[in-house]
Structures are given as structure tokens and as C-alpha cells.
Design a protein around this motif. Structure first.
Motif, short mmCIF file in Angstrom:
data_model
loop_
_atom_site.label_atom_id
_atom_site.label_comp_id
_atom_site.label_asym_id
_atom_site.label_seq_id
_atom_site.Cartn_x
_atom_site.Cartn_y
_atom_site.Cartn_z
N LYS A 112 0.97 -1.36 -0.02
CA LYS A 112 -0.07 0.02 -0.04
C LYS A 112 0.83 1.05 0.06
CE LYS A 112 -3.84 2.26 2.40
NZ LYS A 112 -4.77 2.05 3.78
N THR A 113 2.04 1.24 0.81
CA THR A 113 2.96 2.42 0.90
C THR A 113 3.60 2.63 -0.37
OG1 THR A 113 3.34 2.19 3.32
CG2 THR A 113 5.10 3.26 2.14
N ALA A 114 4.01 1.49 -1.05
CA ALA A 114 4.61 1.76 -2.21
C ALA A 114 3.82 2.16 -3.34
CB ALA A 114 5.09 0.37 -2.71
N VAL A 115 2.61 1.97 -3.34
CA VAL A 115 1.57 2.26 -4.43
C VAL A 115 1.17 3.77 -4.15
CG1 VAL A 115 -0.81 2.02 -5.33
CG2 VAL A 115 0.49 -0.09 -4.68
N ALA A 116 1.06 4.22 -2.86
CA ALA A 116 0.75 5.26 -2.49
C ALA A 116 1.97 6.52 -2.77
CB ALA A 116 0.53 5.57 -1.07
N ASP A 117 2.93 5.94 -2.86
CA ASP A 117 4.42 6.82 -3.21
C ASP A 117 4.44 7.09 -4.59
OD1 ASP A 117 5.02 7.06 -0.51
OD2 ASP A 117 6.51 5.29 -0.77
N ALA A 118 4.26 5.97 -5.19
CA ALA A 118 4.03 5.93 -6.72
C ALA A 118 3.10 6.96 -7.41
CB ALA A 118 4.03 4.65 -7.34
N GLU A 119 1.92 6.86 -6.65
CA GLU A 119 0.80 7.68 -7.30
C GLU A 119 1.05 9.07 -6.81
OE1 GLU A 119 -2.93 4.39 -7.60
OE2 GLU A 119 -2.82 5.60 -5.72
N ALA A 120 1.49 9.41 -5.73
CA ALA A 120 1.84 10.94 -5.31
C ALA A 120 3.00 11.37 -5.94
CB ALA A 120 2.61 10.63 -3.90
N LYS A 121 3.64 10.71 -6.80
CA LYS A 121 4.45 11.11 -7.93
C LYS A 121 3.93 11.24 -9.18
CE LYS A 121 8.41 9.20 -5.41
NZ LYS A 121 9.72 8.11 -5.45
N GLY A 122 2.55 11.14 -9.35
CA GLY A 122 1.78 11.20 -10.47
C GLY A 122 1.96 9.76 -11.44
N GLN A 123 2.32 8.67 -10.86
CA GLN A 123 2.40 7.46 -11.61
C GLN A 123 1.02 6.81 -11.59
OE1 GLN A 123 5.59 4.84 -10.61
NE2 GLN A 123 6.95 6.37 -10.13
N ASP A 124 0.58 6.34 -12.84
CA ASP A 124 -0.64 5.60 -12.88
C ASP A 124 -0.20 3.99 -12.37
OD1 ASP A 124 -2.39 7.46 -13.66
OD2 ASP A 124 -1.92 7.35 -15.63
N TRP A 125 -0.79 3.70 -11.43
CA TRP A 125 -0.32 2.07 -10.70
C TRP A 125 -1.50 1.15 -11.35
CZ3 TRP A 125 3.71 1.08 -7.89
CH2 TRP A 125 3.96 -0.19 -7.56
N PRO A 126 -1.23 0.05 -12.08
CA PRO A 126 -1.94 -0.81 -12.61
C PRO A 126 -2.62 -1.53 -11.73
CG PRO A 126 0.27 -1.61 -12.59
CD PRO A 126 0.42 -0.38 -12.04
N ARG A 127 -4.03 -1.75 -11.75
CA ARG A 127 -4.79 -2.61 -10.76
C ARG A 127 -5.60 -3.66 -11.56
NH1 ARG A 127 -6.25 0.94 -6.35
NH2 ARG A 127 -5.01 2.78 -6.58
N ASP A 128 -5.75 -4.63 -10.68
CA ASP A 128 -6.67 -5.85 -11.20
C ASP A 128 -8.20 -5.51 -11.41
OD1 ASP A 128 -8.26 -6.12 -8.98
OD2 ASP A 128 -6.55 -7.65 -7.94
N PRO A 129 -8.80 -6.55 -12.05
CA PRO A 129 -10.12 -6.16 -12.51
C PRO A 129 -11.01 -5.81 -11.45
CG PRO A 129 -9.22 -7.95 -13.65
CD PRO A 129 -8.35 -7.62 -12.84
N ASP A 130 -10.85 -6.21 -10.15
CA ASP A 130 -11.54 -5.77 -8.85
C ASP A 130 -11.18 -4.35 -8.49
OD1 ASP A 130 -12.89 -8.19 -8.96
OD2 ASP A 130 -11.59 -9.18 -7.20
N GLY A 131 -10.20 -3.84 -9.12
CA GLY A 131 -9.56 -2.43 -8.46
C GLY A 131 -8.51 -2.52 -7.51
N VAL A 132 -7.93 -3.55 -7.29
CA VAL A 132 -6.86 -3.53 -6.32
C VAL A 132 -5.42 -3.53 -7.03
CG1 VAL A 132 -5.78 -5.09 -4.59
CG2 VAL A 132 -8.31 -5.40 -4.73
N PRO A 133 -4.89 -2.53 -6.47
CA PRO A 133 -3.47 -2.49 -7.04
C PRO A 133 -2.54 -3.72 -7.09
CG PRO A 133 -3.86 -0.56 -5.28
CD PRO A 133 -4.92 -1.74 -4.94
#
Length: 296
Positions: A112-133
């Protein structure tokens, strides 16, 4: 392994005893039972109780009581996943021998922290069909000594499928499934599977020897299930199941995904939300015929 080449269809209802059955479960159980009866097939009950921290004997008893009250009959003995853990371990080991799984100690919080850090930098993090990173994949290419350190280090860890390598290993033929129900957008017929959309899925955890993805395909094969009838929320997960079936040389059932029953808030009915159980309708004086009229 059970032979699924028989002309007799085999259906199953496979609840987890971690809460009381609600109307959504009744819909799935009735559809499986009725379709089996109409086709001259068999109807099995499977108890998916791998998660021993949430599954309780009283809920299993309640499942049998509710299904019997609804007028459904099933074959005995009932299969309980907790009685067959060695089967899932064997399947996982086979995938490990093929070089398709790896240990991962990255916790949910760390992901969760890795995803939040990436998105805070403007990166689009891929998610699965259920919407989970998707899992970041940090441990996918670790050297053998680093992998062994995860396994023997005592820290809780999971075993993940190396999706890229798994898809490659299964690529000799197109990966599809036959859908006789409807997907979220009305899909039916021959469906192209896209397991890569799920990333490196978990197949086993330190606190649970098998994930749903792995145990369901092993159980369906061992029980000779030919028709998988289940809720539309599992439609996209079928891609992962078809991939595992291909990798493990397991037979392919026909899939039928049915509509979901929604609560007043627009969400699907759920045990975790404590949606009204079948037993509550029974105690309120409703009849099995009332339930059928309500949901079918």
C-alpha cells in the motif's frame, strides 16, 4: 484425478463457513441444484474452510440447515478443504518445480505504501479487475539465497505466481473458456482469458496453505466438476483459474456466471456486511417457496 469426460454433468455449491448464508448464496445454491436436476446431473456440496481463523463449525452446521430447509439435497460425503491440504501443497510444489512461483515477504501495508508513493509522484499504478493495486514485483527476480532467506527467516510470507512466466508457459494454445451465463458486460460464448490483468496473484500464505484460486481448480478437478455455476463477481477470476488448469493439466469445466443480488446500498450481498441471513427469513415465518419467488 476425477474423470470429467462422463456425459453426466456435475455441479457444486461451495460456500465458506465464515458467516450465515444470505439470499445471494440461496440463489447460487438453487441454480446449481436446479440445473443439475434438469440435466440429470449430480449436485455436490463443498465446504471451503481453509481459512481457519474465520471459519467455524457452527456456520458449517447452519449451512446444512439452511440448504435442507430450502429443499435442496446433495451427495455425501461433503468435501471439506481442510481435509485435503496435501493436495494443494502438491499442486503448489508442481508449479514451484516448473519455476513459476516465488516467495514474497512484502506485507499488504508495504505494498500500500509503495503504491501511494508512486501515485503521489503522478504514476498510474496498474490495478486488477477488482480495482486492487497489483503487487510491485520486487521479489520476483531475487537470487536463490535471498529467496531461501524469505522462506527460512520466520517472517510471514506468501507464494506468488510469476504471471509473466506462467502465461508464457501456457501460450502453446489460446487460453479461453466457455461461458453459458453472462459477464458484467453481457459477455457469453467463447471468452478469451486475460490472466495477466491480475498480476502475480497469491497462491498460498503462511496462515492459509492455499488461496481460493489454487484450491478451487484443484477441488473442481478432483470432484469431477463439469459445470461451474457462480456469481458474476468471479467472472474475471476465471482467467486465473483457466491458466492454473492449463499449467496443472486439469480438465476445463463449462462456466456459468449468474447475476448478483444487491442490497439497498447497491452493493452485492455479503456476510461481512451482515446482510440478512436465510435463517432470519425462516424465523420470520417465510417459506422456501417465498425465497424462490423472491430471488429466481
Amino acid at each position: 484425478m476425477a474423470d470429467t469426460s462422463s456425459a453426466q454433468p456435475v455441479f457444486r455449491f461451495a460456500p465458506s463457513p465464515n458467516g450465515l448464508l444470505h439470499l445471494g448464496h440461496a440463489l447460487s445454491a438453487m441454480l446449481n441444484h436446479d440445473m443439475a436436476k434438469a440435466s440429470g446431473g449430480r449436485f455436490l456440496l463443498r465446504i471451503e474452510d481453509i481459512d481457519q481463523t474465520r471459519c467455524r463449525p457452527e456456520f458449517e452446521t447452519a449451512i446444512s440447515t439452511d440448504l435442507a430447509w430450502l429443499g435442496l439435497g446433495w451427495e455425501r460425503p461433503v468435501r471439506r478443504q481442510s481435509d485435503h491440504l496435501e493436495r494443494y501443497a502438491s499442486a503448489l510444489q508442481r508449479l514451484n518445480d516448473m519455476g513459476l512461483v516465488y516467495p514474497s515477504a512484502l506485507s499488504r501495508g508495504e505494498i500500500k505504501t509503495a503504491v501511494a508513493d508512486a501515485e503521489a509522484k503522478g504514476q498510474d499504478w496498474p490495478r486488477d479487475p477488482d480495482g486492487v493495486p497489483l503487487y510491485p514485483g520486487r521479489e520476483r527476480d531475487l537470487a536463490a539465497d535471498a529467496r531461501n532467506a524469505i522462506i527460512t527467516g520466520g517472517k510471514p510470507h506468501t507464494w506468488r505466481l510469476d504471471m509473466k512466466e506462467a502465461v508464457l508457459a501456457a501460450s502453446a494454445l489460446p487460453l479461453t473458456w466457455q461461458e453459458t451465463g453472462r459477464g458484467p458486460d453481457g459477455e457469453t460464448g467463447l471468452i478469451t482469458a486475460d490472466p495477466a490483468a491480475w498480476g502475480d496473484v497469491i497462491l498460498s500464505r503462511s496462515d492459509a496453505p492455499s488461496s481460493y484460486h489454487l484450491s478451487v481448480v484443484v477441488d473442481d478437478a478432483l470432484q469431477g466438476i463439469t459445470q461451474v455455476v457462480r456469481g458474476r463477481d468471479l467472472y474475471h477470476a476465471t482467467a486465473v483459474h483457466r491458466l492454473l488448469q492449463r499449467l496443472l493439466d486439469l480438465p476445463e469445466p463449462v462456466y456459468h456466471h449468474h447475476r448478483l443480488l444487491l442490497g439497498a446500498d447497491g452493493r452485492k450481498l455479503s456476510k461481512s456486511n451482515r446482510d440478512t441471513g436465510i435463517s432470519a427469513f425462516r424465523e420470520a415465518g417465510r417459506t422456501p417457496a417465498d425465497i424462490r419467488a423472491l430471488i429466481l
